[in-house]
Design an enzyme around this catalytic site. Sequence first.
Site, PDB file in Angstrom:
ATOM      1  CD  GLU A   1      43.573  -4.569  29.370  1.00  0.00           C
ATOM      2  OE1 GLU A   1      43.211  -4.960  28.242  1.00  0.00           O
ATOM      3  OE2 GLU A   1      44.267  -3.573  29.560  1.00  0.00           O
ATOM      4  CG  ASP A   2      44.546  -9.490  27.117  1.00  0.00           C
ATOM      5  OD1 ASP A   2      43.778  -8.581  26.782  1.00  0.00           O
ATOM      6  OD2 ASP A   2      45.735  -9.541  26.737  1.00  0.00           O
TER       7      ASP A   2
ATOM      8  CG  ASP B   1      39.884  -6.496  26.956  1.00  0.00           C
ATOM      9  OD1 ASP B   1      40.210  -7.676  27.211  1.00  0.00           O
ATOM     10  OD2 ASP B   1      40.726  -5.588  26.796  1.00  0.00           O
ATOM     11  CG  HIS B   2      40.254  -9.640  24.007  1.00  0.00           C
ATOM     12  ND1 HIS B   2      41.310 -10.439  24.351  1.00  0.00           N
ATOM     13  CD2 HIS B   2      40.735  -8.365  24.001  1.00  0.00           C
ATOM     14  CE1 HIS B   2      42.376  -9.681  24.551  1.00  0.00           C
ATOM     15  NE2 HIS B   2      42.058  -8.428  24.348  1.00  0.00           N
TER      16      HIS B   2
ATOM     17  CB  CYS C   1      42.255  -4.531  23.867  1.00  0.00           C
ATOM     18  SG  CYS C   1      43.841  -4.004  23.250  1.00  0.00           S
TER      19      CYS C   1
END
Length: 545
Positions: A28-29, A264-265, A67
């Site tokens: 994540e992130d 995811d980013h 997300c």
Amino acid sequence: MACTAPQPAGVAKTQQEQRPNIVLIVFEDLSPRWGAFGDELAQTPSIDALAQQSVRYPNTFTTAGVCAPSRSALITGVHQQTLGTHQMRTKGALPGMSGGGPIEYEAVPPPQVKAFPELLRAAGYYTSNNGKTDYQFGEPFTIWDANAPDADWRGRRDGQPFFAMINIYETHESYIWPEDRESDTPLLNAVTQRNQRDLAGKARLTDPADVEVPPYLPDTPIVRRDIATHYDNIAFAERKVAEVVAKLDADGLLENTIVVVTTDHGDGLPRMKRTVYDSGLRVPLMVRFPDERRAGEVDSRLVSFVDLAPTILEWAKIARPPFIQGRNFVLGEQRDYVFAAADRHDNVLGRVKAARDDRFKYMRNYRPDLAILRPLAFRDAQLAMQEFWRLAAEGGLPPAAARLVTAPSPAEELYDTQADPHEIDNLADDPAFRDVLIRMRGAMDAWLERTGDLSAVPEAEMIETMWPGMVQPITAPPTVAVKDGRVTISSATSGASIAYVLGEEELSPGTIYTRPFEVGGGVTVKARAIRYGYAPSETVTQTVR
């Protein structure tokens, strides 16, 4: 008109035995803050060791800096504004939370669109996911064989190829929040308790004095501390990659499994997450092949998140469906551009598009009357963002940060990412770059023409077309037709996916219906249908006579 479920091409048994297993690990992130991607401050020994056995793709970009829209594009190979999943969010992520739109809803993608794990299931793969979905078109029961925190490949039949998606959460922006904060807000307290539990044993490895503060953030002790915390969370979480690889090895599967690792980013820090600057879109990506071919190689081609779906399908020897907008990033034609978008975030409106080539970034702001950064409750729980707002009120932000909170915003932005990697110096009005600006405008216009753009439609109007009367449609129940012992299953709902079982099995998750099949008399068929974004149908049961 009745529609039979899609009919993926069959795969011969000899081919099935040759098909690889595939594991997709998604942090994540997280921007490319790994040692193997050039970050000298990162402490990522597990990632770096795997990178030596992998191909690295340093020019990989998500389709959104947040997300849910990004994950909807990843799982389908289709840009979010084509799907109707571009708003963040369509419904609240937790009970009691609002998605921020006119109503709480699920987007309804075009009827031909399917999540690629469903296509893998239809072709004989076992698919698993360890919890996070966030697709914004519901959670169709046809996508995963197993979807639970502990789900992996171990539930499959002997010899069945598998696709396992493993999400690693501890790099999410909310894990940067203080672990000792007490609040009157139930959500903040819940996050604090979760962080204390999930980050137990985390070491404080990063000296805040050593971190780089980008020019669009204020250089203060609080901002430095949050960046250092993010590095520590990365170091704590990245060990899970080694655990996955070790588990595959222990099960004797590593040498027939392709392992893909990405995020995811971009980073969950101010002016990174939720934006279409490189700080919100650029992510690390690496692929380890079973024979370790191209090990240690760096492939500098542009990769978009919509490219993951067709690449994975082609590894599984499944032809790319026409609806997919991406291309095979390993073997396919190299891209000239990648594209991204940002729309509403919670209750904060916005609409921005971005096009990028290997050097220049072009951004089109459809709401220049709005500042780039405005108060947003969830993001503003982070101490660095609170520091940002404090200094903004005092007039103490550096120029590159102050312009983010000032309206009007530029209607167009153009950056030379080689000379200006932080995207500070807007060249849109510079005559020397006029030809570049025109070219990038044309690339964006052509992309929007190819893919469609539901962000141009008012959200309430879009919802009405998907959910007439603002009420979620219900998928029509399957019709089970039997002729001469041959069973055909269909649904009157266009684009419905159908799962079925024979006998007294539970219909969870069932087998994906792809083509008529033969059964003997006295066999019971149970079937259920789901159109993405609709409510599922009732279960239909019929005994073959």
